[in-house]
Design an enzyme around this catalytic site. Structure first.
Site, PDB file in Angstrom:
ATOM      1  N   HIS A  20       0.776  -1.218  -0.050  1.00 25.89           N
ATOM      2  CA  HIS A  20      -0.050  -0.039   0.110  1.00 25.89           C
ATOM      3  C   HIS A  20       0.988   1.300  -0.003  1.00 25.89           C
ATOM      4  O   HIS A  20       2.112   1.009  -0.136  1.00 25.89           O
ATOM      5  CB  HIS A  20      -0.870   0.000   1.296  1.00 25.89           C
ATOM      6  CG  HIS A  20      -0.266  -0.184   2.487  1.00 25.89           C
ATOM      7  ND1 HIS A  20       0.186   0.897   3.113  1.00 25.89           N
ATOM      8  CD2 HIS A  20      -0.420  -1.178   3.379  1.00 25.89           C
ATOM      9  CE1 HIS A  20       0.809   0.388   4.324  1.00 25.89           C
ATOM     10  NE2 HIS A  20       0.560  -0.795   4.475  1.00 25.89           N
ATOM     11  N   HIS A  23       3.973   1.474   2.486  1.00 27.28           N
ATOM     12  CA  HIS A  23       5.194   0.881   1.727  1.00 27.28           C
ATOM     13  C   HIS A  23       5.955   1.596   0.641  1.00 27.28           C
ATOM     14  O   HIS A  23       7.153   1.870   0.552  1.00 27.28           O
ATOM     15  CB  HIS A  23       5.006  -0.714   1.179  1.00 27.28           C
ATOM     16  CG  HIS A  23       4.345  -1.516   2.151  1.00 27.28           C
ATOM     17  ND1 HIS A  23       2.845  -2.039   1.975  1.00 27.28           N
ATOM     18  CD2 HIS A  23       4.727  -1.998   3.535  1.00 27.28           C
ATOM     19  CE1 HIS A  23       2.676  -2.555   2.970  1.00 27.28           C
ATOM     20  NE2 HIS A  23       3.518  -2.811   3.936  1.00 27.28           N
ATOM     21  N   CYS A 128       2.353 -10.969  20.127  1.00 22.72           N
ATOM     22  CA  CYS A 128       1.483 -10.516  19.173  1.00 22.72           C
ATOM     23  C   CYS A 128       1.864 -11.058  17.763  1.00 22.72           C
ATOM     24  O   CYS A 128       3.030 -10.639  17.382  1.00 22.72           O
ATOM     25  CB  CYS A 128       1.497  -8.886  19.161  1.00 22.72           C
ATOM     26  SG  CYS A 128       0.716  -8.062  17.601  1.00 22.72           S
ATOM     27  N   CYS A 131       2.799  -8.168  14.931  1.00 22.98           N
ATOM     28  CA  CYS A 131       4.332  -7.746  15.275  1.00 22.98           C
ATOM     29  C   CYS A 131       5.452  -8.707  15.370  1.00 22.98           C
ATOM     30  O   CYS A 131       6.542  -8.391  15.298  1.00 22.98           O
ATOM     31  CB  CYS A 131       4.484  -7.104  16.790  1.00 22.98           C
ATOM     32  SG  CYS A 131       3.589  -5.668  17.120  1.00 22.98           S
ATOM     33  N   CYS A 146      -2.417  -5.662  21.853  1.00 28.56           N
ATOM     34  CA  CYS A 146      -1.091  -5.243  21.646  1.00 28.56           C
ATOM     35  C   CYS A 146      -1.141  -3.666  21.284  1.00 28.56           C
ATOM     36  O   CYS A 146      -2.025  -2.989  20.987  1.00 28.56           O
ATOM     37  CB  CYS A 146      -0.802  -5.646  19.769  1.00 28.56           C
ATOM     38  SG  CYS A 146       0.741  -4.890  19.042  1.00 28.56           S
ATOM     39  N   HIS A 149      -1.069  -2.687  17.536  1.00 23.55           N
ATOM     40  CA  HIS A 149      -2.180  -2.953  16.780  1.00 23.55           C
ATOM     41  C   HIS A 149      -3.310  -3.110  17.311  1.00 23.55           C
ATOM     42  O   HIS A 149      -4.592  -3.012  16.502  1.00 23.55           O
ATOM     43  CB  HIS A 149      -1.800  -4.312  16.057  1.00 23.55           C
ATOM     44  CG  HIS A 149      -0.733  -4.519  15.120  1.00 23.55           C
ATOM     45  ND1 HIS A 149       0.429  -4.941  15.645  1.00 23.55           N
ATOM     46  CD2 HIS A 149      -0.736  -4.290  13.615  1.00 23.55           C
ATOM     47  CE1 HIS A 149       1.347  -4.848  14.554  1.00 23.55           C
ATOM     48  NE2 HIS A 149       0.480  -4.469  13.534  1.00 23.55           N
ATOM     49  N   LYS A 296      -2.572   5.568  11.444  1.00 19.19           N
ATOM     50  CA  LYS A 296      -1.479   5.054  10.398  1.00 19.19           C
ATOM     51  C   LYS A 296      -2.355   3.985   9.442  1.00 19.19           C
ATOM     52  O   LYS A 296      -3.255   3.300   9.878  1.00 19.19           O
ATOM     53  CB  LYS A 296      -0.744   3.965  11.340  1.00 19.19           C
ATOM     54  CG  LYS A 296       0.555   3.415  10.670  1.00 19.19           C
ATOM     55  CD  LYS A 296       1.226   2.529  11.363  1.00 19.19           C
ATOM     56  CE  LYS A 296       2.299   1.873  10.398  1.00 19.19           C
ATOM     57  NZ  LYS A 296       2.539   0.379  10.937  1.00 19.19           N
ATOM     58  N   LYS A 299      -2.973  -2.479   7.353  1.00 20.50           N
ATOM     59  CA  LYS A 299      -3.793  -3.484   7.047  1.00 20.50           C
ATOM     60  C   LYS A 299      -4.518  -3.833   8.356  1.00 20.50           C
ATOM     61  O   LYS A 299      -6.030  -4.100   8.124  1.00 20.50           O
ATOM     62  CB  LYS A 299      -3.007  -4.928   6.878  1.00 20.50           C
ATOM     63  CG  LYS A 299      -3.969  -6.150   6.384  1.00 20.50           C
ATOM     64  CD  LYS A 299      -3.269  -7.454   6.069  1.00 20.50           C
ATOM     65  CE  LYS A 299      -4.726  -8.454   5.864  1.00 20.50           C
ATOM     66  NZ  LYS A 299      -4.224  -9.564   6.496  1.00 20.50           N
TER      67      LYS A 299
HETATM   68  N1  MSP Z   1       9.100  -7.244   7.954  1.00 20.50           N
HETATM   69  C1  MSP Z   1       9.142  -6.146   8.924  1.00 20.50           C
HETATM   70  C2  MSP Z   1      10.486  -5.462   8.582  1.00 20.50           C
HETATM   71  C3  MSP Z   1      11.753  -6.153   8.807  1.00 20.50           C
HETATM   72  S1  MSP Z   1      13.271  -5.453   8.414  1.00 20.50           S
HETATM   73  C4  MSP Z   1      14.402  -6.353   8.784  1.00 20.50           C
HETATM   74  C5  MSP Z   1       7.875  -5.144   8.538  1.00 20.50           C
HETATM   75  N2  MSP Z   1       7.415  -5.210   7.703  1.00 20.50           N
HETATM   76  S2  MSP Z   1       5.899  -4.181   7.208  1.00 20.50           S
HETATM   77  O1  MSP Z   1       5.696  -4.909   5.990  1.00 20.50           O
HETATM   78  O2  MSP Z   1       5.312  -4.215   8.161  1.00 20.50           O
HETATM   79  O3  MSP Z   1       6.669  -2.788   6.691  1.00 20.50           O
HETATM   80  C6  MSP Z   1       7.187  -2.026   7.716  1.00 20.50           C
HETATM   81  C7  MSP Z   1       7.757  -0.833   7.012  1.00 20.50           C
HETATM   82  O4  MSP Z   1       6.921  -0.445   5.752  1.00 20.50           O
HETATM   83  C8  MSP Z   1       7.778   0.407   7.761  1.00 20.50           C
HETATM   84  O5  MSP Z   1       8.794   0.422   8.867  1.00 20.50           O
HETATM   85  C9  MSP Z   1       7.604   1.359   6.790  1.00 20.50           C
HETATM   86  O6  MSP Z   1       8.754   1.766   6.683  1.00 20.50           O
HETATM   87  C10 MSP Z   1       6.744   1.140   5.952  1.00 20.50           C
HETATM   88  N3  MSP Z   1       5.207   1.158   6.125  1.00 20.50           N
HETATM   89  C11 MSP Z   1       4.216   0.486   6.286  1.00 20.50           C
HETATM   90  N4  MSP Z   1       3.080   1.247   6.411  1.00 20.50           N
HETATM   91  C12 MSP Z   1       3.527   2.536   6.749  1.00 20.50           C
HETATM   92  C13 MSP Z   1       2.907   3.736   7.028  1.00 20.50           C
HETATM   93  N5  MSP Z   1       1.579   3.828   7.214  1.00 20.50           N
HETATM   94  N6  MSP Z   1       3.459   5.074   7.116  1.00 20.50           N
HETATM   95  C14 MSP Z   1       4.803   4.898   6.729  1.00 20.50           C
HETATM   96  N7  MSP Z   1       5.574   3.790   6.745  1.00 20.50           N
HETATM   97  C15 MSP Z   1       4.810   2.662   6.618  1.00 20.50           C
HETATM   98  O7  MSP Z   1       7.712  -4.474   9.738  1.00 20.50           O
END
Ligand code: MSP
Length: 508
Positions: A20, A23, A128, A131, A146, A149, A296, A299
């Site tokens: 989304h 990312h 969690c 997480c 959590c 979440h 934020k 999902k």
């Molecule tokens: N898989 C772990 C990270 C492991 S790194 C060794 C993870 N993945 S995640 O799919 O949840 O992605 C997290 C990252 O995606 C966040 O740290 C950020 O960089 C980005 N983001 C996901 N949603 C976001 C927002 N709503 N806003 C800003 N960044 C976002 O955690």
């Protein structure tokens, strides 16, 4: 300018659901840094990828009725596709299911084991799954939920392998004290330091009740905790994804992430590296959240924005520009369709797009399409370009993308003012003003060229098209090409369709 090595990473994204805008945000910001450092002629390596093991993914696969690997293959390719659509210039895309990654993680864990940092114990705690982390009682939100979440945690009791994280407290504190800029912004540095100062519990680094993971090398009934597997990606990628001397990139120069995973990156990650006897990263830049409706985007919250419709309607550069400008890097910011449209129309189309059009049209009309020579009368504009260029370099050095974009935009506005103040259409009517007209047309072409090079990391496609319209080589986008007036006089301009055309209707 000295040429340095620059290794930049994004977190690797979970393949439990579709990508989304959240990312897309981190990948775009990392790409802007990577492109800027290529402009400096640094030796750049830009890494992103997917995090594919653990209970969270196994459950998502089950819900989708397929094997974890089949599920990971499908979702990982969607993240890879998103990267292409975003114009991300990553040098490698790592998957934690890559056999080379798995082998190297196992090797690193054995090193830590041999050094006496891993022991066996039994553990019970609140877990969690979204997480993939344990919480202690005091950290939970009301109703045993959590804190991130807001969903219920589960009691998990296992016989596991543990990492002596607590033993690293003093060394971590010393690292923080010796490297006060290693986590930015400072508020995040302080937050991470406090976590360490408050005391650290040893970390359970294996799981016995799930099988979707990397086997512990000396105890294959257990799999390595997904966060340990994932964090090491930043190291393993260089062992097989960066060519023969990939290790020259180590340690990472800049690692990006959102604040939700601060503890993993600023506390656990450096301790794991110390335990494996590997030098620590130079800087973590922790950004805020992309919010939608005040929360934020995630999902779990269900307020996701799909980036694809925006890209289809407005073009990828509009999304890159909007995110880098609207969301102050390091802080939370709101994504809205109205705000997106307003910046597209008001700034990209009306300020930058029109400036290019007018400049090209006037040079065609008044000077047969050839940029006149510099009379040397615009020292003020040339000084302004120099000052903004220094500001942009400093902004990137402080990991501040938003300030870099703002500084470039100051120039866009200065050039628009120049058009209004000097009114070339008035000068054109008076043959005595021919030299003044030459000067203003030269200044507009030169100023635009500089600003396009400075904006290239943010809006690469549009900048290249605009440079071509100015009769420039669109691939000449190094910082040295941004110096005012360089190679501008005598080039032939070409009218092009609007850089940022009008968009009818817009995505919700
Ligand atoms: N898989 C772990 C990270 C492991 S790194 C060794 C993870 N993945 S995640 O799919 O949840 O992605 C997290 C990252 O995606 C966040 O740290 C950020 O960089 C980005 N983001 C996901 N949603 C976001 C927002 N709503 N806003 C800003 N960044 C976002 O955690």
């Amino acid at each position: 300018m000295s040429h340095d090595r620059f290794y930049i990473t994004t977190p690797i994204y979970y393949v439990n659901a579709d990508p989304h805008v959240g990312h897309a945000y981190t990948t775009i910001m990392a790409d802007i840094f990577a492109r800027h450092h290529r402009q400096r002629e640094d030796d750049v390596f830009f890494l992103t990828g997917t995090d594919e093991h653990g209970a969270k993914i196994a459950r998502a696969a089950e819900a989708a009725g397929r094997s974890p690997k089949a599920h990971a293959d499908e979702l990982s390719s969607r993240f890879r596709d998103l990267g292409r659509v975003l114009n991300a210039s990553n040098d490698f895309f790592i998957r934690t299911t890559d056999p080379e990654h798995i082998a190297e993680v196992q090797r690193l864990l054995s090193v830590m084991h041999d050094r006496g940092d891993i022991y066996r114990d039994s553990y019970g705690g609140w877990y969690c799954t979204p997480c993939e982390a344990f919480y202690v009682e005091g950290e939970l939100a009301p109703g045993n939920c959590c804190p991130i979440h807001g969903t219920p945690v589960e009691w998990l009791e296992e016989d596991n392998w543990f990492f002596r994280l607590s033993a690293y407290r003093e060394r971590l504190l010393a690292y923080f004290d010796e490297h006060p800029g290693w986590v930015v912004p400072t508020a995040r540095y302080n937050e991470a330091r406090r976590m360490i100062d408050d005391g650290l519990e040893d970390l359970s680094i294996s799981r016995s009740q799930i099988s979707w993971g990397v086997p512990v090398p000396w105890d294959p009934d257990q799999v390595i905790y997904v966060w340990v597997d994932a964090l090491f990606n930043y190291w393993t990628a260089l062992t097989y994804g960066a060519g023969a001397d990939g290790d020259r990139f180590w340690p990472p120069t800049l690692q990006l992430m959102a604040k939700d995973i601060l503890k993993f990156h600023a506390v656990i990650w450096p301790a794991l590296l110390m335990a494996a006897d590997i030098p620590l990263p130079q800087r973590l830049a922790v950004h805020g959240y992309v919010l939608k409706g005040g929360e934020k985007m995630s999902k779990t919250t269900g307020n996701l924005v799909d980036p694809f419709p925006f890209i289809e309607d407005y073009g990828i550069d509009a999304l890159r520009y909007y995110l880098s400008r609207e969301i102050r890097f390091g802080e939370d910011g709101t994504f809205s369709a109205e705000g997106f449209d307003a910046r597209y129309t008001g700034e990209l189309a009306n300020e930058l797009g029109n400036l290019l059009n007018r400049t090209v049209n006037m040079i065609e009309r008044y000077r047969g399409g050839v940029v006149p020579a510099d009379g040397g009368a615009d020292t003020q504009l040339s000084a302004e370009v120099g000052a903004r260029t220094s500001e942009i370099l400093a902004a990137y050095d402080h990991a501040d993308v938003t300030r870099a974009v703002e500084a470039a935009w100051v120039l866009v506005r200065a050039l628009n003012r120049l058009v209004e103040q000097r009114a070339p259409w008035v000068l054109a009517k008076d043959p005595d003003q021919a030299a003044a007209l030459d000067q203003v047309l030269f200044s507009l072409a030169a100023g635009l060229k500089s600003v396009l090079v400075l904006l290239w990391p943010v809006i690469p496609e549009s900048a290249e098209r605009a440079l071509a319209a100015l009769g420039q080589d669109p691939t000449a986008v190094l910082m040295t090409d941004a110096s005012f007036g360089h190679g501008v006089a005598g080039t032939t301009v070409h009218a092009v369709p609007p850089l940022f055309p009008r968009v009818e209707g817009r995505p919700e």
